[in-house]
Design a protein around this motif. Structure first.
Motif, PDB file in Angstrom:
ATOM      1  N   LEU A  60      -5.342 -41.287 -73.719  1.00 49.86           N
ATOM      2  CA  LEU A  60      -5.754 -41.622 -74.784  1.00 49.86           C
ATOM      3  C   LEU A  60      -5.308 -40.750 -76.211  1.00 49.86           C
ATOM      4  O   LEU A  60      -4.271 -41.028 -77.190  1.00 49.86           O
ATOM      5  N   LEU A  61      -5.407 -39.344 -76.002  1.00 54.86           N
ATOM      6  CA  LEU A  61      -5.266 -38.481 -76.854  1.00 54.86           C
ATOM      7  C   LEU A  61      -3.415 -38.362 -76.948  1.00 54.86           C
ATOM      8  O   LEU A  61      -2.937 -38.121 -78.132  1.00 54.86           O
ATOM      9  N   ALA A  62      -2.884 -38.406 -75.737  1.00 57.72           N
ATOM     10  CA  ALA A  62      -1.493 -38.238 -75.415  1.00 57.72           C
ATOM     11  C   ALA A  62      -0.980 -39.320 -76.352  1.00 57.72           C
ATOM     12  O   ALA A  62       0.325 -39.292 -76.835  1.00 57.72           O
ATOM     13  N   ALA A  63      -1.454 -40.695 -76.062  1.00 59.29           N
ATOM     14  CA  ALA A  63      -0.760 -41.848 -76.879  1.00 59.29           C
ATOM     15  C   ALA A  63      -0.917 -41.726 -78.267  1.00 59.29           C
ATOM     16  O   ALA A  63       0.026 -42.000 -79.011  1.00 59.29           O
ATOM     17  N   MET A  64      -1.923 -41.052 -78.837  1.00 49.26           N
ATOM     18  CA  MET A  64      -2.090 -41.195 -80.177  1.00 49.26           C
ATOM     19  C   MET A  64      -1.019 -40.059 -80.780  1.00 49.26           C
ATOM     20  O   MET A  64      -0.280 -40.411 -81.682  1.00 49.26           O
ATOM     21  N   ALA A  65      -0.839 -38.936 -79.945  1.00 49.28           N
ATOM     22  CA  ALA A  65       0.094 -38.085 -80.490  1.00 49.28           C
ATOM     23  C   ALA A  65       1.462 -38.618 -80.422  1.00 49.28           C
ATOM     24  O   ALA A  65       2.434 -38.320 -81.236  1.00 49.28           O
ATOM     25  N   ALA A  66       2.006 -39.449 -79.171  1.00 46.75           N
ATOM     26  CA  ALA A  66       3.103 -40.038 -79.110  1.00 46.75           C
ATOM     27  C   ALA A  66       3.495 -40.821 -80.209  1.00 46.75           C
ATOM     28  O   ALA A  66       4.356 -41.172 -80.864  1.00 46.75           O
ATOM     29  N   ARG A  67       2.239 -41.646 -80.791  1.00 46.35           N
ATOM     30  CA  ARG A  67       2.502 -42.688 -82.072  1.00 46.35           C
ATOM     31  C   ARG A  67       2.814 -41.948 -83.152  1.00 46.35           C
ATOM     32  O   ARG A  67       3.663 -42.676 -83.745  1.00 46.35           O
ATOM     33  N   VAL A  68       2.721 -40.835 -83.402  1.00 41.33           N
ATOM     34  CA  VAL A  68       3.009 -39.980 -84.567  1.00 41.33           C
ATOM     35  C   VAL A  68       4.196 -39.037 -84.095  1.00 41.33           C
ATOM     36  O   VAL A  68       4.592 -38.136 -84.813  1.00 41.33           O
ATOM     37  N   GLU A  69       4.910 -39.441 -83.048  1.00 42.62           N
ATOM     38  CA  GLU A  69       6.177 -38.589 -82.534  1.00 42.62           C
ATOM     39  C   GLU A  69       5.794 -36.976 -82.383  1.00 42.62           C
ATOM     40  O   GLU A  69       6.907 -36.248 -82.476  1.00 42.62           O
ATOM     41  N   ASP A  70       4.391 -36.765 -82.035  1.00 41.57           N
ATOM     42  CA  ASP A  70       4.216 -35.256 -81.760  1.00 41.57           C
ATOM     43  C   ASP A  70       4.313 -34.971 -80.156  1.00 41.57           C
ATOM     44  O   ASP A  70       3.331 -35.050 -79.344  1.00 41.57           O
ATOM     45  N   TRP A  71       5.489 -35.046 -79.904  1.00 42.29           N
ATOM     46  CA  TRP A  71       5.766 -35.211 -78.264  1.00 42.29           C
ATOM     47  C   TRP A  71       5.409 -34.043 -77.685  1.00 42.29           C
ATOM     48  O   TRP A  71       4.892 -34.082 -76.344  1.00 42.29           O
ATOM     49  N   PRO A  72       5.393 -32.665 -78.126  1.00 45.84           N
ATOM     50  CA  PRO A  72       4.902 -31.466 -77.582  1.00 45.84           C
ATOM     51  C   PRO A  72       3.591 -31.583 -77.072  1.00 45.84           C
ATOM     52  O   PRO A  72       3.189 -31.340 -75.968  1.00 45.84           O
ATOM     53  N   LYS A  73       2.674 -32.133 -78.095  1.00 45.74           N
ATOM     54  CA  LYS A  73       1.263 -32.386 -77.889  1.00 45.74           C
ATOM     55  C   LYS A  73       0.986 -33.447 -76.929  1.00 45.74           C
ATOM     56  O   LYS A  73       0.121 -33.215 -76.087  1.00 45.74           O
ATOM     57  N   ALA A  74       1.744 -34.612 -76.987  1.00 42.78           N
ATOM     58  CA  ALA A  74       1.562 -35.655 -75.938  1.00 42.78           C
ATOM     59  C   ALA A  74       1.805 -35.346 -74.659  1.00 42.78           C
ATOM     60  O   ALA A  74       1.269 -35.504 -73.929  1.00 42.78           O
ATOM     61  N   VAL A  75       3.047 -34.470 -74.469  1.00 41.69           N
ATOM     62  CA  VAL A  75       3.316 -33.895 -73.074  1.00 41.69           C
ATOM     63  C   VAL A  75       2.251 -32.954 -72.465  1.00 41.69           C
ATOM     64  O   VAL A  75       1.673 -33.098 -71.546  1.00 41.69           O
ATOM     65  N   ARG A  76       1.521 -32.192 -73.299  1.00 45.80           N
ATOM     66  CA  ARG A  76       0.792 -31.175 -73.014  1.00 45.80           C
ATOM     67  C   ARG A  76      -0.596 -32.036 -72.737  1.00 45.80           C
ATOM     68  O   ARG A  76      -1.308 -31.453 -71.916  1.00 45.80           O
ATOM     69  N   LEU A  77      -1.080 -33.121 -73.259  1.00 45.39           N
ATOM     70  CA  LEU A  77      -2.344 -33.644 -73.024  1.00 45.39           C
ATOM     71  C   LEU A  77      -2.062 -34.875 -71.946  1.00 45.39           C
ATOM     72  O   LEU A  77      -3.360 -35.092 -71.540  1.00 45.39           O
ATOM     73  N   CYS A  78      -0.952 -35.373 -71.773  1.00 41.10           N
ATOM     74  CA  CYS A  78      -0.952 -36.177 -70.552  1.00 41.10           C
ATOM     75  C   CYS A  78      -1.338 -35.846 -69.368  1.00 41.10           C
ATOM     76  O   CYS A  78      -0.670 -34.980 -68.784  1.00 41.10           O
ATOM     77  N   PRO A  79      -1.989 -36.592 -68.619  1.00 39.46           N
ATOM     78  CA  PRO A  79      -2.640 -36.212 -67.173  1.00 39.46           C
ATOM     79  C   PRO A  79      -1.391 -36.229 -66.455  1.00 39.46           C
ATOM     80  O   PRO A  79      -0.562 -37.193 -66.525  1.00 39.46           O
ATOM     81  N   ASP A  80      -1.465 -35.507 -65.293  1.00 37.56           N
ATOM     82  CA  ASP A  80      -0.271 -35.649 -64.230  1.00 37.56           C
ATOM     83  C   ASP A  80      -0.620 -36.744 -63.400  1.00 37.56           C
ATOM     84  O   ASP A  80       0.510 -37.203 -62.849  1.00 37.56           O
ATOM     85  N   ALA A  81      -1.712 -37.142 -63.347  1.00 39.11           N
ATOM     86  CA  ALA A  81      -1.921 -38.498 -62.504  1.00 39.11           C
ATOM     87  C   ALA A  81      -2.740 -39.569 -63.338  1.00 39.11           C
ATOM     88  O   ALA A  81      -4.160 -39.110 -63.236  1.00 39.11           O
ATOM     89  N   PRO A  82      -2.449 -40.404 -63.888  1.00 41.77           N
ATOM     90  CA  PRO A  82      -3.307 -41.175 -64.842  1.00 41.77           C
ATOM     91  C   PRO A  82      -3.911 -42.259 -64.091  1.00 41.77           C
ATOM     92  O   PRO A  82      -4.327 -43.247 -64.666  1.00 41.77           O
TER      93      PRO A  82
END
Length: 597
Positions: A60-82
């Protein structure tokens, strides 16, 4: 306290209710509600730290970061196995990653490709396919026919692959380290093994190179693997020590080479086929029956033109040598290689006698005692002194002639060893000086160089055949000679002599008569007490001979042998009589062999 899902009073609040409320708000696109709910979750309960809540929270945090195009944060927060995360949230993040990859106005963060691969591989996995299909069906408002669904999945996979290929092309990645290879490997085999999505590394951080290599080989893309490896190691000799054996993907590389070798045989490219299969074997690949058949077909044709025209003896010999390494027990191949070596040796006997001699010696190495090779070599060596003088004349005319210099160096080395063994030490030293002059013409060798002569004898001993009696006898004789020459390595030489004597004694014990072991002992090359094993072999030989003598009626000889066996086994003072009492002493007293008789 009771609150509703957005914070109002309704029911008791829990971490689960807050997380679920945030997910549902995200799916309804109520993004201004999601952040306060997550903040309240952190303030009240702390960040989730157990599965699957932490996975849902991170997605959810990664999706929120992706929504505002903060991809470094989105990549860092995205689980490796969702696993366990809300399908709609995963889908939003996966679609956003694809859109980011499709933007040509800027270079996408490397981690975005990893996020897209991980999330879409998860969504399209068979175990999760019902979830994503239900999501799409709900948004369409009507079911999707199976045929249309499969068609849509195919187009989606192709679209993802196209975007990743474009990313690879911009970065100049080869097939072995391409994002699209990682994607296809994951779709086909599910090989992703990384524990974290890489933030700035390439595909190798997502799946190992070896898995990418295996995917290429197993799915008919061996040529892509070989092209990638060649580009990465351009100019590297595949047979060099730092070559492909040190690649992390050496095993699939070997398989690809073997496959290409078979293909090249079918295309009549004999030398290239043997080189490929040979390199595969060096990498540890065990040849299968069809690959051995390919080698046989290649060696029968390599270097040969049609109708016997355009034959190339050098290419043929090189090809036969490669095949011989692969099939050392093929008698027909050995015979053909020997014949070609002899044939070529005859051709160059007058124009290049050094090469001719080398070819004949190689022929004898392949087929020992081959009459044709032996006769030709004997003819060359029949007048060794004249031949050596001819080579010296060649070197005098052309001081830069490396082959002549190397031949004379080897020739002088062989003469030095032979002269030393025959007892002509002064002449052996002269041969050593000549060898050193040819090795380095700028240096003036010492008049006596015992260290070098001992080293030559030691080296010659190591090169002898350790599997035959003649070879072991030759080794002992070379080391015995070296042990009589005072030098800095004399102690080391004596240790080698003792080892060689033990090997010879054990060989004689297994293959010869007891008297042969006893005769070796009586040479007095190693005293009793130096090697317990050697002493035991000799002791057993005396006991066995005593048994034979007793059986044939030689009671006196049997008694003497048993006394010698006892003396060797127990040790006697230097002057102890063979018969009668004698005080027991340490084995270090080391009675001389000649006092036993």
């Amino acid at each position: 306290m009771r609150v509703d899902e957005t914070g109002g009073t309704d029911r008791e609040v829990t971490a689960e209710s807050l997380l679920a409320a945030a997910e549902q708000a995200f799916l309804r696109s109520e993004f201004d509600v999601v952040q306060p709910l997550l903040q309240r979750l952190r303030n009240t309960f702390g960040e989730p730290d157990t599965d699957p809540a932490d996975v849902r929270y991170g997605t959810l945090l990664a999706a929120m970061a992706a929504r505002v195009e903060d991809w470094p944060k989105a990549v860092r927060l995205c689980p490796d196995a969702p696993v366990g995360a809300e399908t709609g949230v995963i889908h939003f993040l996966a679609v956003s990653a694809l859109r980011e990859l499709a933007r040509e106005d800027r270079h996408a963060d490397a981690g975005v490709a990893a996020v897209a691969i991980v999330l879409w591989a998860h969504l399209l996995d068979e175990e999760n396919s019902d979830d994503i299909r239900a999501l799409v069906t709900g948004r369409r408002g009507e079911p999707l026919p199976d045929a249309l669904w499969e068609q849509a999945l195919g187009r989606l996979r192709g679209r993802i692959a196209d975007l990743l290929r474009a990313l690879d092309a911009r970065a100049g990645r080869d097939a072995l380290a391409a994002w699209h290879t990682a994607w296809e490997a994951e779709c086909a085999d599910g090989v992703i093994v990384s524990s974290d999505i890489p933030t700035d590394a390439g595909p190798h951080a997502l799946i190992p190179l070896v898995d990418a290599a295996w995917y290429l080989v197993d799915h008919g893309r061996s040529a892509d693997l070989l092209s990638a490896d060649t580009a990465r190691h351009l100019g590297l000799n595949l047979w060099a020590e730092e070559g492909p054996t040190h690649r992390t993907y050496a095993v699939p590389l070997a398989r690809a080479l073997a496959d290409r070798g078979r293909d090249r045989v079918r295309g009549g490219r004999w030398s290239e086929a043997l080189a490929d299969i040979g390199t595969a074997a060096q990498l540890g690949h065990a040849l299968k029956s069809d690959e051995k058949d390919a080698v046989i077909r290649a060696w029968r044709n390599v270097g040969r033109g049609r109708n016997g025209l355009g034959n190339d003896p050098l290419i043929r010999i090189a090809g036969l040598e490669q095949a011989y390494v692969l099939l050392p027990r093929d008698t027909a191949l050995a015979a053909e290689l020997t014949a070609e070596l002899v044939r070529r040796g005859k051709q160059v006997a007058h124009t290049d006698p050094l090469e001719s001699r080398s070819l004949f010696k190689r022929a004898l190495a392949v087929t020992p005692r081959d009459p044709a090779a032996q006769a030709e070599l004997d003819g060359l060596l029949g007048d060794e002194a004249s031949f050596a003088n001819a080579v010296r004349g060649m070197l005098a005319r052309d001081p830069a002639c490396g082959p002549a210099r190397r031949w004379l160096e080897r020739h002088s080395e062989e003469r030095a060893v032979a002269l030393a063994v025959s007892g002509h030490t002064d002449e052996a030293q002269a041969a050593v000086r000549e060898m050193l002059r040819h090795k380095d013409p700028t240096q003036t060798p010492l008049r006596k160089n015992n260290h070098t002569l001992s080293g030559l004898l030691l080296l010659a001993a190591r090169r002898t055949d350790a599997g035959s009696r003649d070879g072991l006898e030759r080794r002992v004789e070379l080391l015995r000679t070296a042990a009589t020459i005072p030098s800095r390595i004399q102690g080391h030489v004596r240790e080698n002599l003792h080892e060689a004597l033990l090997l010879l004694a054990e060989h004689l014990e297994a293959t010869a008569a007891p008297s042969d072991v006893i005769d070796l002992f009586l040479r007095d090359l190693m005293r009793t007490g130096v090697s317990t094993r050697f002493d035991k072999v000799v002791e057993n030989a005396y006991v066995l001979r005593a048994t034979v003598r007793k059986r044939t009626g030689d009671l006196g000889g049997a008694q003497r042998d048993l006394a010698c066996a006892e003396a060797i086994g127990d040790g006697l003072p230097l002057q102890a009589p063979l018969f009668g009492s004698a005080p027991r002493t340490s084995r270090r007293d080391d009675p001389r062999q000649d006092t036993l008789f």
